[in-house]
Design a protein around this motif. Structure first.
Motif, PDB file in Angstrom:
ATOM      1  N   VAL A   1     -12.898  22.327   6.528  1.00 61.44           N
ATOM      2  CA  VAL A   1     -12.308  21.052   6.923  1.00 61.44           C
ATOM      3  C   VAL A   1     -10.905  21.016   6.314  1.00 61.44           C
ATOM      4  O   VAL A   1     -10.721  21.322   5.133  1.00 61.44           O
ATOM      5  CB  VAL A   1     -13.180  19.851   6.475  1.00 61.44           C
ATOM      6  CG1 VAL A   1     -13.338  19.774   4.982  1.00 61.44           C
ATOM      7  CG2 VAL A   1     -12.671  18.555   7.033  1.00 61.44           C
ATOM      8  N   ALA A   2      -9.915  20.707   7.164  1.00 62.16           N
ATOM      9  CA  ALA A   2      -8.511  20.699   6.720  1.00 62.16           C
ATOM     10  C   ALA A   2      -8.105  19.269   6.385  1.00 62.16           C
ATOM     11  O   ALA A   2      -8.125  18.393   7.246  1.00 62.16           O
ATOM     12  CB  ALA A   2      -7.618  21.272   7.817  1.00 62.16           C
ATOM     13  N   LEU A   3      -7.738  19.045   5.133  1.00 61.86           N
ATOM     14  CA  LEU A   3      -7.378  17.714   4.649  1.00 61.86           C
ATOM     15  C   LEU A   3      -5.888  17.659   4.309  1.00 61.86           C
ATOM     16  O   LEU A   3      -5.350  18.625   3.754  1.00 61.86           O
ATOM     17  CB  LEU A   3      -8.205  17.362   3.413  1.00 61.86           C
ATOM     18  CG  LEU A   3      -9.728  17.429   3.588  1.00 61.86           C
ATOM     19  CD1 LEU A   3     -10.420  17.210   2.254  1.00 61.86           C
ATOM     20  CD2 LEU A   3     -10.191  16.418   4.608  1.00 61.86           C
ATOM     21  N   PRO A   4      -5.241  16.551   4.621  1.00 60.75           N
ATOM     22  CA  PRO A   4      -3.810  16.452   4.300  1.00 60.75           C
ATOM     23  C   PRO A   4      -3.571  16.561   2.795  1.00 60.75           C
ATOM     24  O   PRO A   4      -4.318  16.001   2.002  1.00 60.75           O
ATOM     25  CB  PRO A   4      -3.416  15.069   4.831  1.00 60.75           C
ATOM     26  CG  PRO A   4      -4.678  14.349   5.126  1.00 60.75           C
ATOM     27  CD  PRO A   4      -5.765  15.350   5.254  1.00 60.75           C
TER      28      PRO A   4
ATOM     29  N   ILE B   1     -10.845  23.289   3.029  1.00 62.65           N
ATOM     30  CA  ILE B   1     -11.979  23.340   2.096  1.00 62.65           C
ATOM     31  C   ILE B   1     -13.195  23.858   2.862  1.00 62.65           C
ATOM     32  O   ILE B   1     -13.536  23.348   3.933  1.00 62.65           O
ATOM     33  CB  ILE B   1     -12.297  21.943   1.521  1.00 62.65           C
ATOM     34  CG1 ILE B   1     -11.073  21.307   0.875  1.00 62.65           C
ATOM     35  CG2 ILE B   1     -13.465  22.008   0.552  1.00 62.65           C
ATOM     36  CD1 ILE B   1     -10.623  21.960  -0.396  1.00 62.65           C
ATOM     37  N   ALA B   2     -13.866  24.875   2.324  1.00 63.60           N
ATOM     38  CA  ALA B   2     -15.069  25.438   2.951  1.00 63.60           C
ATOM     39  C   ALA B   2     -16.267  24.543   2.638  1.00 63.60           C
ATOM     40  O   ALA B   2     -16.690  24.452   1.488  1.00 63.60           O
ATOM     41  CB  ALA B   2     -15.312  26.849   2.444  1.00 63.60           C
ATOM     42  N   VAL B   3     -16.800  23.878   3.677  1.00 65.17           N
ATOM     43  CA  VAL B   3     -17.906  22.945   3.468  1.00 65.17           C
ATOM     44  C   VAL B   3     -19.197  23.373   4.160  1.00 65.17           C
ATOM     45  O   VAL B   3     -20.257  22.820   3.872  1.00 65.17           O
ATOM     46  CB  VAL B   3     -17.514  21.520   3.926  1.00 65.17           C
ATOM     47  CG1 VAL B   3     -16.364  20.979   3.099  1.00 65.17           C
ATOM     48  CG2 VAL B   3     -17.181  21.483   5.420  1.00 65.17           C
ATOM     49  N   ALA B   4     -19.136  24.334   5.086  1.00 67.58           N
ATOM     50  CA  ALA B   4     -20.340  24.738   5.819  1.00 67.58           C
ATOM     51  C   ALA B   4     -21.408  25.247   4.864  1.00 67.58           C
ATOM     52  O   ALA B   4     -21.127  26.007   3.942  1.00 67.58           O
ATOM     53  CB  ALA B   4     -19.995  25.817   6.846  1.00 67.58           C
TER      54      ALA B   4
END
Length: 198
Positions: free
Chosen positions: A77-80, A85-88
């Motif tokens: 998930v790409a956060l500003p 961040i690898a969340v899977a």
């Protein structure tokens, strides 16, 4: 050969042929799912994020970093300001800690507080002998029967007591299992409703 023996031999042959016919009929009627391994029974645990999940990431005291984000096909998930961040494979709580750590590492906050909520789960797919095949959003507690019901129900040619369920394992490989009407589904599962053999 005595005349009295012929009817007995004929009856035995007829009985043998009838037995073979019934056996062939039973094999023909067996569900295509019969040879699949049974769906493993898993103890309910916390939901683990995966590609396609839509998340709401809330950063307390900074609405600029709060928003909705989808987990990419690579499981990130790409956060500003924070980055990817690898969340899977992680729970929402584990992912919250990862985001907080990344914020501290980038000196964005001294003591960040992050909450992650799943807004939309990745879908379940239903194929085969249903009225309308396709995908439907996963709902917690969804069973094979409830997923099929959303697709308009079984059609008249369907095997209705067993299905195939294809699931991605923790190793990333897809395995097809034998499921039943009340088998619990997971997001991303593919349900195959087989055609009844006549």
């Amino acid at each position: 050969m005595p005349a009295t023996t012929l009817p007995l031999l004929a009856r035995r042959r007829i009985a043998s042929l009838a037995t073979l016919s019934v056996a062939a009929w039973l094999v023909g009627c067996a569900s295509p799912a019969a040879n699949l391994p049974p769906l493993p029974s898993e103890a309910p645990g916390p939901y683990r994020l995966g590609a396609g999940d839509q998340l709401r990431v809330s950063v307390f005291n900074d609405p600029r970093l709060t928003g909705e984000f989808r987990v990419t096909d690579t499981g990130n998930v790409a956060l500003p300001l924070v980055g990817s961040i690898a969340v899977a494979g992680r729970t929402a709580q584990e992912s919250e800690r990862l985001v907080e750590r990344a914020m501290r590492d980038k000196s964005l906050f001294n003591d960040p507080s992050v909450a992650i909520e799943v807004l939309e789960y990745r879908p379940v797919f239903v194929l085969g002998m249903v009225e309308r095949g396709g995908q439907t959003p996963y709902r917690p507690g969804m069973t094979v029967l409830s997923a099929v019901a959303v697709m308009g129900g079984f059609n008249y040619r369907a095997v209705t007591d067993e299905v195939g369920i294809t699931r991605i394992g923790e190793n990333g490989r897809a395995v097809e299992y034998r499921g039943e009407r009340l088998s619990l589904l997971q997001p991303g599962d593919v349900v195959t409703v087989y055609e009844r053999r006549l």
